[in-house]
Design a protein around this motif. Structure first.
Motif, PDB file in Angstrom:
ATOM      1  N   UNK A  66       0.838  -1.208   0.000  1.00  0.00           N
ATOM      2  CA  UNK A  66       0.000   0.000   0.000  1.00  0.00           C
ATOM      3  C   UNK A  66       0.870   1.255   0.000  1.00  0.00           C
ATOM      4  N   UNK A  67       1.915   1.262   0.830  1.00  0.00           N
ATOM      5  CA  UNK A  67       2.796   2.430   0.895  1.00  0.00           C
ATOM      6  C   UNK A  67       3.516   2.652  -0.437  1.00  0.00           C
ATOM      7  N   UNK A  68       3.868   1.573  -1.104  1.00  0.00           N
ATOM      8  CA  UNK A  68       4.550   1.690  -2.400  1.00  0.00           C
ATOM      9  C   UNK A  68       3.632   2.338  -3.429  1.00  0.00           C
ATOM     10  N   UNK A  69       2.365   1.945  -3.414  1.00  0.00           N
ATOM     11  CA  UNK A  69       1.404   2.551  -4.337  1.00  0.00           C
ATOM     12  C   UNK A  69       1.163   4.024  -3.988  1.00  0.00           C
ATOM     13  N   UNK A  70       1.183   4.347  -2.714  1.00  0.00           N
ATOM     14  CA  UNK A  70       1.008   5.743  -2.319  1.00  0.00           C
ATOM     15  C   UNK A  70       2.192   6.589  -2.789  1.00  0.00           C
TER      16      UNK A  70
ATOM     17  N   UNK B  91       1.710   7.117  -6.448  1.00  0.00           N
ATOM     18  CA  UNK B  91       0.677   8.130  -6.674  1.00  0.00           C
ATOM     19  C   UNK B  91       1.249   9.533  -6.474  1.00  0.00           C
ATOM     20  N   UNK B  92       2.074   9.704  -5.458  1.00  0.00           N
ATOM     21  CA  UNK B  92       2.690  11.007  -5.193  1.00  0.00           C
ATOM     22  C   UNK B  92       3.608  11.412  -6.339  1.00  0.00           C
ATOM     23  N   UNK B  93       4.338  10.444  -6.879  1.00  0.00           N
ATOM     24  CA  UNK B  93       5.223  10.722  -8.013  1.00  0.00           C
ATOM     25  C   UNK B  93       4.409  11.121  -9.232  1.00  0.00           C
ATOM     26  N   UNK B  94       3.306  10.392  -9.477  1.00  0.00           N
ATOM     27  CA  UNK B  94       2.455  10.705 -10.624  1.00  0.00           C
ATOM     28  C   UNK B  94       1.867  12.106 -10.512  1.00  0.00           C
TER      29      UNK B  94
ATOM     30  N   UNK C 108       8.257  13.064  -0.375  1.00  0.00           N
ATOM     31  CA  UNK C 108       9.083  13.009   0.835  1.00  0.00           C
ATOM     32  C   UNK C 108       8.387  12.223   1.935  1.00  0.00           C
ATOM     33  N   UNK C 109       7.109  12.493   2.131  1.00  0.00           N
ATOM     34  CA  UNK C 109       6.351  11.795   3.173  1.00  0.00           C
ATOM     35  C   UNK C 109       6.280  10.300   2.907  1.00  0.00           C
ATOM     36  N   UNK C 110       5.977   9.930   1.662  1.00  0.00           N
ATOM     37  CA  UNK C 110       5.830   8.514   1.336  1.00  0.00           C
ATOM     38  C   UNK C 110       7.170   7.788   1.382  1.00  0.00           C
TER      39      UNK C 110
ATOM     40  N   UNK D 280      10.737   3.964   4.185  1.00  0.00           N
ATOM     41  CA  UNK D 280      11.948   3.788   4.989  1.00  0.00           C
ATOM     42  C   UNK D 280      11.596   3.172   6.340  1.00  0.00           C
ATOM     43  N   UNK D 281      10.481   3.589   6.904  1.00  0.00           N
ATOM     44  CA  UNK D 281      10.033   2.989   8.160  1.00  0.00           C
ATOM     45  C   UNK D 281       9.858   1.487   8.009  1.00  0.00           C
ATOM     46  N   UNK D 282       9.253   1.071   6.905  1.00  0.00           N
ATOM     47  CA  UNK D 282       9.038  -0.356   6.679  1.00  0.00           C
ATOM     48  C   UNK D 282      10.360  -1.096   6.540  1.00  0.00           C
ATOM     49  N   UNK D 283      11.315  -0.510   5.853  1.00  0.00           N
ATOM     50  CA  UNK D 283      12.630  -1.150   5.694  1.00  0.00           C
ATOM     51  C   UNK D 283      13.288  -1.344   7.055  1.00  0.00           C
ATOM     52  N   UNK D 284      13.253  -0.297   7.869  1.00  0.00           N
ATOM     53  CA  UNK D 284      13.838  -0.385   9.209  1.00  0.00           C
ATOM     54  C   UNK D 284      13.072  -1.397  10.060  1.00  0.00           C
TER      55      UNK D 284
END
Length: 262
Positions: A43-47, A50-53, A61-63, A68-72
């Motif tokens: 879901x975060x990847x799609x968000x 969407x921000x890039x689009x 920046x937010x997404x 990064x939170x998920x990676x950590x």
């Protein structure tokens, strides 16, 4: 602008310490697993996409922070299970980047982006003793359009491609004719198969002309939404139900939206 490494290290250390605290004390964070986070990560990847689009730097920046939170988070769980740590994740990535960029860190040459991509794919095939197949790195869970584009690009990296990009249009025309034949016959299964072949050929054409089909379609989706919203908004303002308009009346308002640059 070069990265302020000292500042970045302080920020990253702070993030790792926060994750340690959350994993130890927060009821929700404590119970998370690789599997429970998986759908959230998608879901975060799609968000982010969407921000890039939408070309929104603040949203990007937010997404990026959320990803990064998920990676950590994954790395923290990996350290608890004894499988891997965040420094091992980073070190493995650094080693891969150096290995796959010999034109920067060794004596190879690559003067164009395409040569870099070709070299990258060739080096990937040599990893793990050369046991990887060309398409093995394409995730099965990718959306179909992205998967088709990625497979075609990987095949191109080993020479499986048209000699001249213009040749692809003959294939597109061929697949369209085969689709029309099956549509006329009314065989749903064969029509579906031919429709897939036709879409695959269109995606191939997009790749050859340096168009990302996913991005192109998403822009068209956004354009359709803007124009349809305008159509709907105009009928609401006039107190008319959209479904009561004729197609010609709808097209007239649609053309107004186009004229306004929507």
């Amino acid at each position: 602008m070069k990265t302020n490494i000292d500042k970045a290290l302080v920020s990253f250390r702070n993030l790792l310490e926060i994750m340690d605290e959350l994993r130890e004390k927060c009821p929700w964070d404590k119970e998370q697993t690789f599997e429970s986070l998986r759908t959230l990560t998608i879901e975060e990847t799609y968000e982010l996409a969407d921000a890039i689009a939408k070309e929104s730097p603040l949203s990007i920046k937010k997404e990026l922070g959320d990803i990064l939170l998920h990676i950590v988070f994954y790395a923290k769980i990996g350290s608890e299970t004894g499988d891997f740590t965040i420094d091992q994740v980073i070190d493995a990535l650094s080693e891969k980047l150096i290995y796959r960029h010999p034109h920067i860190f060794a004596d190879n040459t690559a003067n164009t982006p395409q040569e870099v991509k070709d070299q990258w794919e060739q080096l990937k095939l040599k990893e793990k003793g050369g046991n990887k197949t060309v398409l093995s790195g394409v995730p099965s869970a990718l959306p179909a359009m992205i998967k088709a584009h990625r497979m075609q690009d990987k095949a191109r990296g080993v020479g499986f491609d048209w000699e001249q990009k213009e040749q692809v249009w003959d294939k597109v025309a061929e697949e369209l004719e085969e689709l029309k034949v099956e549509v006329a016959k009314g065989d749903l299964d064969k029509t579906e198969a031919e429709f897939g072949d036709f879409l695959f050929s269109i995606i191939n054409a997009a790749r050859l002309y340096n168009i990302n089909p996913e991005n192109a379609l998403e822009k068209t989706n956004a354009k359709f939404m803007r124009r349809f919203n305008y159509l709907e908004d105009q009928t609401i303002k006039k107190g008319i139900e959209l479904k009561r308009l004729s197609l010609d009346e709808m097209n007239q308002i649609w053309d107004e939206a186009k004229a306004k640059g929507l």
